[in-house]
Design a protein around this motif. Structure first.
Motif, PDB file in Angstrom:
ATOM      1  N   ASN A 137       0.702  -1.205  -0.089  1.00 33.31           N
ATOM      2  CA  ASN A 137      -0.160  -0.078   0.155  1.00 33.31           C
ATOM      3  C   ASN A 137       0.956   1.203   0.006  1.00 33.31           C
ATOM      4  O   ASN A 137       0.208   2.323   0.385  1.00 33.31           O
ATOM      5  N   ALA A 138       1.902   1.197  -0.590  1.00 32.11           N
ATOM      6  CA  ALA A 138       2.923   2.463  -0.807  1.00 32.11           C
ATOM      7  C   ALA A 138       2.082   3.542  -1.570  1.00 32.11           C
ATOM      8  O   ALA A 138       1.329   3.317  -2.469  1.00 32.11           O
ATOM      9  N   VAL A 139       2.223   4.794  -0.909  1.00 32.20           N
ATOM     10  CA  VAL A 139       1.383   5.855  -1.464  1.00 32.20           C
ATOM     11  C   VAL A 139       2.111   6.544  -2.925  1.00 32.20           C
ATOM     12  O   VAL A 139       3.021   6.979  -2.519  1.00 32.20           O
ATOM     13  N   ASN A 140       1.314   6.366  -3.780  1.00 33.23           N
ATOM     14  CA  ASN A 140       1.953   7.267  -5.016  1.00 33.23           C
ATOM     15  C   ASN A 140       1.097   8.331  -5.345  1.00 33.23           C
ATOM     16  O   ASN A 140       0.180   8.604  -4.764  1.00 33.23           O
ATOM     17  N   ALA A 141       1.577   9.128  -6.559  1.00 32.36           N
ATOM     18  CA  ALA A 141       1.059  10.363  -6.588  1.00 32.36           C
ATOM     19  C   ALA A 141      -0.517  10.269  -6.894  1.00 32.36           C
ATOM     20  O   ALA A 141      -1.440  11.324  -6.240  1.00 32.36           O
ATOM     21  N   ALA A 142      -1.015   9.531  -7.474  1.00 36.57           N
ATOM     22  CA  ALA A 142      -2.400   9.202  -7.681  1.00 36.57           C
ATOM     23  C   ALA A 142      -3.138   8.925  -6.526  1.00 36.57           C
ATOM     24  O   ALA A 142      -4.267   9.675  -6.098  1.00 36.57           O
ATOM     25  N   MET A 143      -2.433   8.348  -5.638  1.00 33.51           N
ATOM     26  CA  MET A 143      -3.240   7.952  -4.349  1.00 33.51           C
ATOM     27  C   MET A 143      -3.263   9.130  -3.460  1.00 33.51           C
ATOM     28  O   MET A 143      -4.107   9.322  -2.607  1.00 33.51           O
ATOM     29  N   TRP A 144      -2.375  10.134  -3.451  1.00 27.64           N
ATOM     30  CA  TRP A 144      -2.111  11.377  -2.742  1.00 27.64           C
ATOM     31  C   TRP A 144      -3.400  12.235  -3.112  1.00 27.64           C
ATOM     32  O   TRP A 144      -4.194  12.774  -2.394  1.00 27.64           O
TER      33      TRP A 144
ATOM     34  N   VAL B 227     -10.129   8.204  12.538  1.00 27.06           N
ATOM     35  CA  VAL B 227      -9.358   7.041  13.205  1.00 27.06           C
ATOM     36  C   VAL B 227      -8.600   6.027  12.189  1.00 27.06           C
ATOM     37  O   VAL B 227      -9.048   5.859  11.260  1.00 27.06           O
ATOM     38  N   ALA B 228      -7.379   6.216  12.533  1.00 36.52           N
ATOM     39  CA  ALA B 228      -6.418   5.401  11.908  1.00 36.52           C
ATOM     40  C   ALA B 228      -6.678   3.967  12.348  1.00 36.52           C
ATOM     41  O   ALA B 228      -6.423   3.422  13.415  1.00 36.52           O
ATOM     42  N   ALA B 229      -6.776   2.851  11.565  1.00 44.43           N
ATOM     43  CA  ALA B 229      -6.687   1.485  11.776  1.00 44.43           C
ATOM     44  C   ALA B 229      -5.498   0.775  11.175  1.00 44.43           C
ATOM     45  O   ALA B 229      -5.448   0.690   9.914  1.00 44.43           O
ATOM     46  N   ILE B 230      -4.718   0.580  12.036  1.00 49.99           N
ATOM     47  CA  ILE B 230      -3.350   0.193  11.548  1.00 49.99           C
ATOM     48  C   ILE B 230      -2.859  -1.382  11.740  1.00 49.99           C
ATOM     49  O   ILE B 230      -2.899  -1.781  13.130  1.00 49.99           O
TER      50      ILE B 230
ATOM     51  N   VAL C  60     -14.664   9.009  10.095  1.00 49.35           N
ATOM     52  CA  VAL C  60     -13.967   8.531   9.032  1.00 49.35           C
ATOM     53  C   VAL C  60     -13.058   7.375   9.507  1.00 49.35           C
ATOM     54  O   VAL C  60     -12.208   7.718  10.479  1.00 49.35           O
ATOM     55  N   ILE C  61     -12.891   6.284   9.091  1.00 46.43           N
ATOM     56  CA  ILE C  61     -11.875   5.289   9.489  1.00 46.43           C
ATOM     57  C   ILE C  61     -10.694   5.105   8.024  1.00 46.43           C
ATOM     58  O   ILE C  61     -11.275   4.894   7.253  1.00 46.43           O
ATOM     59  N   LEU C  62      -9.563   5.408   8.418  1.00 45.33           N
ATOM     60  CA  LEU C  62      -8.579   5.287   7.465  1.00 45.33           C
ATOM     61  C   LEU C  62      -7.829   3.710   7.432  1.00 45.33           C
ATOM     62  O   LEU C  62      -7.274   3.651   8.758  1.00 45.33           O
ATOM     63  N   ARG C  63      -7.702   3.027   6.520  1.00 52.07           N
ATOM     64  CA  ARG C  63      -6.761   1.862   6.756  1.00 52.07           C
ATOM     65  C   ARG C  63      -6.143   1.545   5.536  1.00 52.07           C
ATOM     66  O   ARG C  63      -6.424   2.231   4.440  1.00 52.07           O
ATOM     67  N   GLY C  64      -5.380   0.630   5.640  1.00 56.43           N
ATOM     68  CA  GLY C  64      -4.693   0.082   4.379  1.00 56.43           C
ATOM     69  C   GLY C  64      -5.259  -1.358   3.975  1.00 56.43           C
ATOM     70  O   GLY C  64      -5.846  -1.973   4.771  1.00 56.43           O
ATOM     71  N   ALA C  65      -5.599  -1.759   2.609  1.00 57.45           N
ATOM     72  CA  ALA C  65      -6.012  -2.707   2.201  1.00 57.45           C
ATOM     73  C   ALA C  65      -5.402  -4.111   2.757  1.00 57.45           C
ATOM     74  O   ALA C  65      -3.983  -4.069   2.812  1.00 57.45           O
ATOM     75  N   GLY C  66      -5.916  -4.971   3.167  1.00 57.32           N
ATOM     76  CA  GLY C  66      -5.328  -6.198   3.520  1.00 57.32           C
ATOM     77  C   GLY C  66      -4.915  -6.156   4.966  1.00 57.32           C
ATOM     78  O   GLY C  66      -5.266  -5.245   5.478  1.00 57.32           O
ATOM     79  N   ASP C  67      -3.993  -7.105   5.483  1.00 63.62           N
ATOM     80  CA  ASP C  67      -3.620  -7.165   6.684  1.00 63.62           C
ATOM     81  C   ASP C  67      -2.302  -6.901   6.833  1.00 63.62           C
ATOM     82  O   ASP C  67      -1.655  -6.842   8.246  1.00 63.62           O
TER      83      ASP C  67
END
Length: 260
Positions: free
Chosen positions: A25-32, A103-106, A51-58
Protein backbone atom coordinates in the motif's frame (compact mmCIF):
# COMPACT_ATOMS: atom_id res chain seq x y z
CA UNK A 1 -4.80 -4.52 -9.63
CA UNK A 2 -4.04 -0.85 -9.96
CA UNK A 3 -3.44 1.41 -6.99
CA UNK A 4 -6.42 3.38 -5.71
CA UNK A 5 -8.16 5.00 -2.77
CA UNK A 6 -11.57 3.54 -2.05
CA UNK A 7 -14.44 5.23 -0.22
CA UNK A 8 -17.25 3.34 1.49
CA UNK A 9 -20.08 4.73 3.61
CA UNK A 10 -22.29 2.73 5.94
CA UNK A 11 -24.43 3.95 8.83
CA UNK A 12 -22.76 7.35 9.00
CA UNK A 13 -19.20 5.98 9.10
CA UNK A 14 -16.93 6.42 6.07
CA UNK A 15 -14.05 4.04 5.42
CA UNK A 16 -11.18 5.32 3.28
CA UNK A 17 -8.83 2.53 2.19
CA UNK A 18 -5.36 2.72 0.66
CA UNK A 19 -4.84 0.08 -2.05
CA UNK A 20 -1.51 -0.61 -3.72
CA UNK A 21 -1.26 -4.37 -4.03
CA UNK A 22 2.22 -5.81 -4.24
CA UNK A 23 3.76 -2.67 -2.69
CA UNK A 24 2.37 -2.86 0.85
CA UNK A 25 0.00 0.00 0.00
CA UNK A 26 2.88 2.42 -0.69
CA UNK A 27 1.34 5.77 -1.58
CA UNK A 28 1.92 7.09 -5.08
CA UNK A 29 1.01 10.44 -6.64
CA UNK A 30 -2.39 9.24 -7.80
CA UNK A 31 -3.18 7.96 -4.32
CA UNK A 32 -2.26 11.28 -2.70
CA UNK A 33 -4.74 12.92 -5.08
CA UNK A 34 -7.26 10.20 -4.25
CA UNK A 35 -6.91 10.86 -0.53
CA UNK A 36 -7.66 14.53 -1.08
CA UNK A 37 -10.71 13.61 -3.16
CA UNK A 38 -11.95 11.11 -0.57
CA UNK A 39 -11.73 13.67 2.24
CA UNK A 40 -13.52 16.24 0.07
CA UNK A 41 -16.26 13.67 -0.37
CA UNK A 42 -16.45 13.39 3.41
CA UNK A 43 -16.81 17.16 3.68
CA UNK A 44 -19.57 17.11 1.05
CA UNK A 45 -21.52 14.30 2.74
CA UNK A 46 -23.39 15.66 5.78
CA UNK A 47 -24.36 12.23 7.12
CA UNK A 48 -20.72 11.24 7.76
CA UNK A 49 -19.95 11.38 11.48
CA UNK A 50 -16.62 9.56 11.54
CA UNK A 51 -13.92 8.41 9.10
CA UNK A 52 -11.82 5.25 9.41
CA UNK A 53 -8.58 5.23 7.40
CA UNK A 54 -6.93 1.87 6.77
CA UNK A 55 -4.74 -0.03 4.37
CA UNK A 56 -6.07 -2.81 2.19
CA UNK A 57 -5.38 -6.29 3.55
CA UNK A 58 -3.66 -7.21 6.79
CA UNK A 59 0.02 -6.65 5.96
CA UNK A 60 0.31 -2.85 5.82
CA UNK A 61 -1.36 0.45 6.54
CA UNK A 62 1.07 2.03 4.08
CA UNK A 63 4.77 1.28 3.67
CA UNK A 64 5.76 4.84 2.78
CA UNK A 65 5.73 6.57 -0.56
CA UNK A 66 6.10 4.66 -3.81
CA UNK A 67 9.88 4.94 -4.26
CA UNK A 68 9.80 3.61 -7.83
CA UNK A 69 8.07 6.75 -9.10
CA UNK A 70 10.38 9.21 -7.32
CA UNK A 71 12.74 9.40 -10.30
CA UNK A 72 9.92 10.99 -12.28
CA UNK A 73 7.66 12.81 -9.81
CA UNK A 74 10.63 14.30 -7.90
CA UNK A 75 13.20 14.54 -10.67
CA UNK A 76 13.82 18.28 -10.19
CA UNK A 77 13.40 20.76 -7.36
CA UNK A 78 10.28 22.16 -9.03
CA UNK A 79 8.86 18.66 -9.45
CA UNK A 80 9.62 17.83 -5.83
CA UNK A 81 8.02 21.05 -4.57
CA UNK A 82 4.88 20.32 -6.57
CA UNK A 83 4.76 16.76 -5.26
CA UNK A 84 5.16 17.72 -1.59
CA UNK A 85 3.53 21.17 -1.50
CA UNK A 86 0.55 20.20 -3.64
CA UNK A 87 -0.12 16.47 -3.68
CA UNK A 88 1.13 15.38 -0.26
CA UNK A 89 0.32 18.57 1.64
CA UNK A 90 -3.22 18.75 0.25
CA UNK A 91 -3.92 15.18 1.33
CA UNK A 92 -2.42 15.51 4.80
CA UNK A 93 -4.13 18.86 5.38
CA UNK A 94 -7.45 17.36 4.30
CA UNK A 95 -7.09 14.63 6.91
CA UNK A 96 -5.81 16.97 9.61
CA UNK A 97 -8.56 19.55 8.97
CA UNK A 98 -11.39 17.05 8.53
CA UNK A 99 -14.34 18.42 10.51
CA UNK A 100 -15.45 14.98 11.70
CA UNK A 101 -13.32 12.62 13.82
CA UNK A 102 -10.80 10.41 12.03
CA UNK A 103 -9.56 7.00 13.18
CA UNK A 104 -6.51 5.23 11.74
CA UNK A 105 -6.79 1.43 11.84
CA UNK A 106 -3.24 0.13 11.50
CA UNK A 107 -2.08 -3.37 10.71
CA UNK A 108 1.44 -4.18 9.55
CA UNK A 109 3.81 -1.56 8.17
CA UNK A 110 3.12 2.12 8.86
CA UNK A 111 6.24 3.70 7.44
CA UNK A 112 7.22 7.11 6.05
CA UNK A 113 4.21 8.56 4.26
CA UNK A 114 2.00 6.01 5.99
CA UNK A 115 3.20 7.32 9.35
CA UNK A 116 2.49 10.87 8.20
CA UNK A 117 -1.07 9.91 7.22
CA UNK A 118 -1.75 8.09 10.48
CA UNK A 119 -0.24 10.97 12.44
CA UNK A 120 -2.83 13.35 11.00
CA UNK A 121 -5.71 11.25 12.37
CA UNK A 122 -7.37 11.99 15.69
CA UNK A 123 -7.16 8.44 17.03
CA UNK A 124 -4.65 5.75 16.01
CA UNK A 125 -5.38 2.08 16.78
CA UNK A 126 -2.69 -0.46 15.91
CA UNK A 127 -2.11 -4.19 16.03
CA UNK A 128 0.59 -5.75 18.20
CA UNK A 129 2.76 -6.69 15.23
CA UNK A 130 2.47 -3.36 13.40
CA UNK A 131 5.66 -1.37 12.96
CA UNK A 132 6.52 2.27 12.56
CA UNK A 133 9.33 4.48 11.33
CA UNK A 134 10.84 6.52 8.51
CA UNK A 135 14.20 4.96 7.53
CA UNK A 136 14.77 7.45 4.71
CA UNK A 137 18.30 8.22 5.89
CA UNK A 138 19.21 4.95 4.14
CA UNK A 139 17.71 6.23 0.90
CA UNK A 140 19.62 9.50 0.86
CA UNK A 141 16.73 11.95 1.22
CA UNK A 142 15.26 13.92 4.08
CA UNK A 143 11.68 14.26 5.24
CA UNK A 144 10.07 17.38 3.80
CA UNK A 145 9.78 20.00 6.59
CA UNK A 146 6.09 20.57 5.95
CA UNK A 147 5.44 16.88 6.61
CA UNK A 148 7.86 16.70 9.53
CA UNK A 149 5.83 19.48 11.21
CA UNK A 150 2.84 17.18 11.65
CA UNK A 151 4.88 14.52 13.46
CA UNK A 152 6.66 17.22 15.46
CA UNK A 153 3.33 18.53 16.73
CA UNK A 154 2.26 14.99 17.63
CA UNK A 155 5.29 13.66 19.52
CA UNK A 156 7.84 16.47 19.86
CA UNK A 157 11.43 16.93 18.67
CA UNK A 158 13.11 14.16 20.70
CA UNK A 159 10.97 11.38 19.20
CA UNK A 160 11.06 12.82 15.68
CA UNK A 161 14.84 13.06 15.77
CA UNK A 162 15.13 9.53 17.16
CA UNK A 163 12.98 8.21 14.31
CA UNK A 164 14.80 10.16 11.58
CA UNK A 165 18.40 10.02 12.81
CA UNK A 166 18.46 6.31 13.64
CA UNK A 167 16.08 5.17 10.92
CA UNK A 168 15.02 2.45 13.34
CA UNK A 169 11.71 0.64 12.98
CA UNK A 170 9.61 0.83 16.15
CA UNK A 171 7.33 -1.86 17.49
CA UNK A 172 3.73 -1.01 18.27
CA UNK A 173 4.46 -0.96 22.00
CA UNK A 174 7.36 1.46 21.49
CA UNK A 175 5.19 3.65 19.27
CA UNK A 176 2.50 3.68 21.94
CA UNK A 177 4.98 4.63 24.64
CA UNK A 178 6.34 7.48 22.50
CA UNK A 179 2.89 8.93 21.81
CA UNK A 180 2.54 7.87 18.18
CA UNK A 181 -0.48 5.67 18.98
CA UNK A 182 -3.69 5.90 20.97
CA UNK A 183 -3.93 2.18 21.75
CA UNK A 184 -2.59 -1.24 20.77
CA UNK A 185 -4.76 -4.35 20.42
CA UNK A 186 -4.34 -7.89 19.13
CA UNK A 187 -3.77 -7.91 15.36
CA UNK A 188 -7.03 -9.65 14.57
CA UNK A 189 -8.98 -7.09 16.62
CA UNK A 190 -7.70 -3.91 14.95
CA UNK A 191 -10.54 -3.35 12.51
CA UNK A 192 -13.22 -4.39 15.00
CA UNK A 193 -11.74 -2.02 17.58
CA UNK A 194 -11.69 0.81 15.02
CA UNK A 195 -15.34 0.09 14.20
CA UNK A 196 -16.22 0.10 17.90
CA UNK A 197 -14.37 3.38 18.35
CA UNK A 198 -16.25 4.89 15.39
CA UNK A 199 -19.55 3.64 16.82
CA UNK A 200 -18.82 5.41 20.12
CA UNK A 201 -18.12 8.60 18.21
CA UNK A 202 -21.29 8.15 16.16
CA UNK A 203 -23.35 7.77 19.35
CA UNK A 204 -22.25 11.21 20.53
CA UNK A 205 -23.63 14.54 19.39
CA UNK A 206 -22.01 15.25 15.99
CA UNK A 207 -21.84 19.01 16.47
CA UNK A 208 -20.05 18.46 19.77
CA UNK A 209 -17.44 16.24 18.07
CA UNK A 210 -16.81 18.97 15.51
CA UNK A 211 -16.54 21.63 18.22
CA UNK A 212 -14.13 19.56 20.28
CA UNK A 213 -11.84 19.19 17.26
CA UNK A 214 -12.17 22.90 16.49
CA UNK A 215 -11.30 23.97 20.03
CA UNK A 216 -8.33 21.63 20.33
CA UNK A 217 -6.84 23.12 17.16
CA UNK A 218 -7.59 26.64 18.37
CA UNK A 219 -6.08 26.12 21.81
CA UNK A 220 -2.92 24.64 20.31
CA UNK A 221 -2.14 28.05 18.79
CA UNK A 222 -1.36 29.30 22.29
CA UNK A 223 -3.19 32.59 21.78
CA UNK A 224 -5.66 33.57 24.53
CA UNK A 225 -9.34 33.22 23.73
CA UNK A 226 -11.14 36.39 22.78
CA UNK A 227 -14.39 37.40 24.46
CA UNK A 228 -16.21 36.48 21.26
CA UNK A 229 -14.67 33.02 21.26
CA UNK A 230 -15.58 32.48 24.89
CA UNK A 231 -19.20 33.21 24.03
CA UNK A 232 -19.00 30.92 20.99
CA UNK A 233 -18.02 28.08 23.31
CA UNK A 234 -21.66 28.05 24.43
CA UNK A 235 -23.20 27.86 20.95
CA UNK A 236 -24.42 24.39 21.94
CA UNK A 237 -27.10 26.02 24.12
CA UNK A 238 -29.12 26.85 21.00
CA UNK A 239 -28.98 23.35 19.49
CA UNK A 240 -31.65 20.67 19.36
CA UNK A 241 -29.01 18.09 20.26
CA UNK A 242 -28.33 19.84 23.57
CA UNK A 243 -32.02 19.70 24.48
CA UNK A 244 -32.18 16.09 23.31
CA UNK A 245 -29.13 15.12 25.34
CA UNK A 246 -30.49 16.64 28.55
CA UNK A 247 -33.94 15.12 28.04
CA UNK A 248 -32.46 11.68 27.34
CA UNK A 249 -30.29 11.88 30.47
CA UNK A 250 -33.15 12.98 32.71
CA UNK A 251 -35.46 10.31 31.31
CA UNK A 252 -32.79 7.58 31.39
CA UNK A 253 -32.92 6.75 27.69
CA UNK A 254 -30.42 6.72 24.84
CA UNK A 255 -30.21 10.09 23.02
CA UNK A 256 -31.06 10.40 19.33
CA UNK A 257 -28.85 13.13 17.95
CA UNK A 258 -29.53 14.73 14.56
CA UNK A 259 -26.71 17.24 14.27
CA UNK A 260 -28.99 20.24 14.64
Amino acid sequence: MESKISFDLADGIATVTLHNPGKLNAVNAAMWRGLSSALKRVADTPEVRCVILRGAGDDAFAAGGDIEEFMTVRATVDDALHYHEELVANALDAIRNCAVPTVAAIRGACIGGGLEIAGCCDIRIAGESSRFGAPINRLGFSMYPGEMAGLLALVGPAVVLEILLEGRILTAREALQKGLLSRVVDDEKVFDEAATCAARIYAGAPLVARWHKQWVRRLMTGAPLTDTEKRQAFDFLATEDYREGLDAFLNKRAPRFTGR
